[in-house]
Motif scaffolding. Structure first.
Motif, PDB file in Angstrom:
ATOM      1  N   THR A 182       8.815  -1.209   0.373  1.00  0.00           N
ATOM      2  CA  THR A 182       7.949  -1.504   1.532  1.00  0.00           C
ATOM      3  C   THR A 182       9.057  -1.448   2.934  1.00  0.00           C
ATOM      4  O   THR A 182      10.155  -2.368   2.452  1.00  0.00           O
ATOM      5  CB  THR A 182       6.664  -1.752   1.306  1.00  0.00           C
ATOM      6  OG1 THR A 182       6.883  -3.528   1.904  1.00  0.00           O
ATOM      7  CG2 THR A 182       5.752  -1.012  -0.094  1.00  0.00           C
ATOM      8  N   ASP A 200       8.024  -3.683   4.621  1.00  0.00           N
ATOM      9  CA  ASP A 200       8.518  -5.366   4.658  1.00  0.00           C
ATOM     10  C   ASP A 200       9.076  -5.939   4.000  1.00  0.00           C
ATOM     11  O   ASP A 200      10.100  -7.337   3.850  1.00  0.00           O
ATOM     12  CB  ASP A 200       6.906  -5.649   4.646  1.00  0.00           C
ATOM     13  CG  ASP A 200       5.944  -5.539   5.546  1.00  0.00           C
ATOM     14  OD1 ASP A 200       6.254  -4.813   6.827  1.00  0.00           O
ATOM     15  OD2 ASP A 200       4.346  -5.100   5.329  1.00  0.00           O
ATOM     16  N   ASP A 201       9.215  -5.380   2.870  1.00  0.00           N
ATOM     17  CA  ASP A 201       9.975  -6.059   1.497  1.00  0.00           C
ATOM     18  C   ASP A 201      11.438  -5.842   2.389  1.00  0.00           C
ATOM     19  O   ASP A 201      12.301  -6.911   1.690  1.00  0.00           O
ATOM     20  CB  ASP A 201       9.763  -5.032   0.522  1.00  0.00           C
ATOM     21  CG  ASP A 201       8.440  -5.583   0.068  1.00  0.00           C
ATOM     22  OD1 ASP A 201       7.935  -6.406   0.218  1.00  0.00           O
ATOM     23  OD2 ASP A 201       8.199  -4.428  -0.851  1.00  0.00           O
TER      24      ASP A 201
END
Length: 68
Positions: free
Chosen positions: A9, A11-12
């Motif tokens: 994602t 965020d990752d």
């Protein structure tokens, strides 16, 4: 299908490569450490860290801001 759940994602990616806030925090911390250092060795070390971070993240604006 099960493989969609294991995709990376946004965020990752920010956690891996650092978001803009993380980059600015690292650069500002290195500039502050350079400013507060008392020996020539420490000043040279922290200035090199500061300049390498600015080049790595392409943040010449922060480089120029701190050098004034």
């Amino acid at each position: 299908m099960w493989y969609y759940e294991s995709m990376i994602t946004i965020d990752d990616l920010e956690r891996l490569y650092g978001g803009k806030k993380t980059q600015e925090r690292l650069i500002n911390s290195a500039a502050k450490a350079c400013k507060n250092s008392q020996s020539d060795w420490a000043k040279n070390f922290w200035f090199n860290v500061f300049s390498k971070l600015c080049k790595k993240f392409g943040r010449t604006d922060l480089y120029n801001k701190h050098l004034h």
